[in-house]
Design a protein around this motif. Structure first.
Motif, mmCIF file in Angstrom:
data_model
loop_
_atom_site.group_PDB
_atom_site.id
_atom_site.type_symbol
_atom_site.label_atom_id
_atom_site.label_comp_id
_atom_site.label_asym_id
_atom_site.label_seq_id
_atom_site.Cartn_x
_atom_site.Cartn_y
_atom_site.Cartn_z
ATOM 1 N N GLN A 130 9.504 31.278 25.047
ATOM 2 C CA GLN A 130 10.511 32.360 24.838
ATOM 3 C C GLN A 130 11.506 32.470 25.788
ATOM 4 O OE1 GLN A 130 9.012 36.187 22.947
ATOM 5 N NE2 GLN A 130 8.173 35.215 21.194
ATOM 6 N N HIS A 131 10.801 32.788 27.097
ATOM 7 C CA HIS A 131 11.482 32.948 28.344
ATOM 8 C C HIS A 131 12.556 31.546 28.619
ATOM 9 C CE1 HIS A 131 12.435 34.822 31.919
ATOM 10 N NE2 HIS A 131 12.103 33.580 32.683
ATOM 11 N N THR A 148 13.436 29.309 26.396
ATOM 12 C CA THR A 148 14.340 29.116 25.490
ATOM 13 C C THR A 148 15.658 29.929 25.256
ATOM 14 O OG1 THR A 148 13.170 30.452 23.751
ATOM 15 C CG2 THR A 148 12.885 27.897 23.598
ATOM 16 N N ALA A 149 15.492 30.964 26.259
ATOM 17 C CA ALA A 149 16.508 32.067 26.383
ATOM 18 C C ALA A 149 17.341 31.533 27.657
ATOM 19 C CB ALA A 149 15.844 33.654 27.022
ATOM 20 N N VAL A 150 17.282 30.476 28.208
ATOM 21 C CA VAL A 150 18.098 30.087 29.351
ATOM 22 C C VAL A 150 19.110 29.588 28.759
ATOM 23 C CG1 VAL A 150 18.532 28.486 31.291
ATOM 24 C CG2 VAL A 150 16.019 29.830 30.871
ATOM 25 N N PRO A 151 20.349 29.881 29.083
ATOM 26 C CA PRO A 151 21.570 29.495 28.606
ATOM 27 C C PRO A 151 21.958 28.041 29.009
ATOM 28 C CG PRO A 151 22.053 31.579 29.669
ATOM 29 C CD PRO A 151 20.916 30.876 30.136
ATOM 30 N N ARG A 152 22.417 27.201 27.808
ATOM 31 C CA ARG A 152 22.392 25.775 27.961
ATOM 32 C C ARG A 152 23.547 25.529 28.916
ATOM 33 N NH1 ARG A 152 21.828 21.146 23.386
ATOM 34 N NH2 ARG A 152 23.304 19.324 24.307
ATOM 35 N N TRP A 187 8.895 33.385 35.508
ATOM 36 C CA TRP A 187 7.888 33.773 34.552
ATOM 37 C C TRP A 187 6.595 33.759 35.149
ATOM 38 C CZ3 TRP A 187 3.577 32.511 31.905
ATOM 39 C CH2 TRP A 187 3.162 33.225 30.648
#
Length: 206
Positions: free
Chosen positions: A71-72, A74-78, A96
């Motif tokens: 989750q951490h 996948t939350a990183v902006p692309r 993390w």
């Protein structure tokens, strides 16, 4: 009718927390069901009722670690550039690990093994890294097998985070080591830059 089980969620949470702590500080085989139950202030029967035994509790701890890291990341902006994505994902992975040292140790420190392979599941914690590498290869920014690139990057990240968690690297030295190591890994897999065409000789003037 069975007994009301309104406290099951609280007991389950305590057992997972205690197991995470204990698996971080000692070998898995040395942690007994009785020790887990005592630390959580419950009975050994609760471990079997809620998790079907110690192995089920270990799996629950690891599942929470996997989900949290996934989750951490996948939350990183692309970003538009895949290499910038990899930089941001590497930094998020490090963050993390440092913020969740107990879960990180359970996930990657030997309480239960984790081995990157050619099969990466949809919710595998390294899936976002693999996706960014796929983009970088497709955009001709990196060259090579995606899995090999991912494993080399993960090995570097894991080594750096582990050194920080053990106190072998800290402060500015850790920041410099992190940045330089990630740069070297990505440069090592960088696609070769095509040579520029040499200037054509000018025709002699009459």
């Amino acid at each position: 009718m069975g007994r009301p089980r309104t406290n099951d969620a609280a007991v389950r949470e305590r057992l997972v927390a205690c197991a995470t702590e204990m698996f971080t500080t000692r070998p898995q085989e040395s942690v007994t069901v009785r020790a887990l139950a005592t630390a959580a202030g419950t009975s050994t029967a609760a471990v079997y009722t809620l998790f079907n035994g110690k192995d089920g509790l270990v799996s629950e701890v690891r599942d929470q670690a996997v989900a949290g890291l996934f989750q951490h990341l996948t939350a990183v902006p692309r970003a538009e550039n895949a290499l910038k994505d990899l930089d941001a994902l590497a930094a998020a992975y490090r963050h993390w690990g440092r913020e969740h040292r107990h879960l990180y140790t359970v996930l990657f420190g030997g309480a239960q093994s984790f081995a990157p392979s050619t099969r990466v599941g949809d919710h595998d914690p390294v899936r976002p890294l693999v996706a960014a590498i796929d983009r970088a290869v497709a955009d001709h920014l990196l060259t090579g097998d995606t899995t090999r690139i991912a494993v080399s990057l993960w090995v570097a990240l894991h080594g750096l985070v582990t050194l920080e968690l053990t106190g072998s690297l800290n402060g500015a030295a850790a920041d410099i080591a992190f940045r330089s190591t990630i740069d070297v890994i990505l440069r090592g897999w960088a696609a070769p830059v095509p040579p520029t065409a040499p200037d054509r000789p000018h025709s002699p003037t009459a």
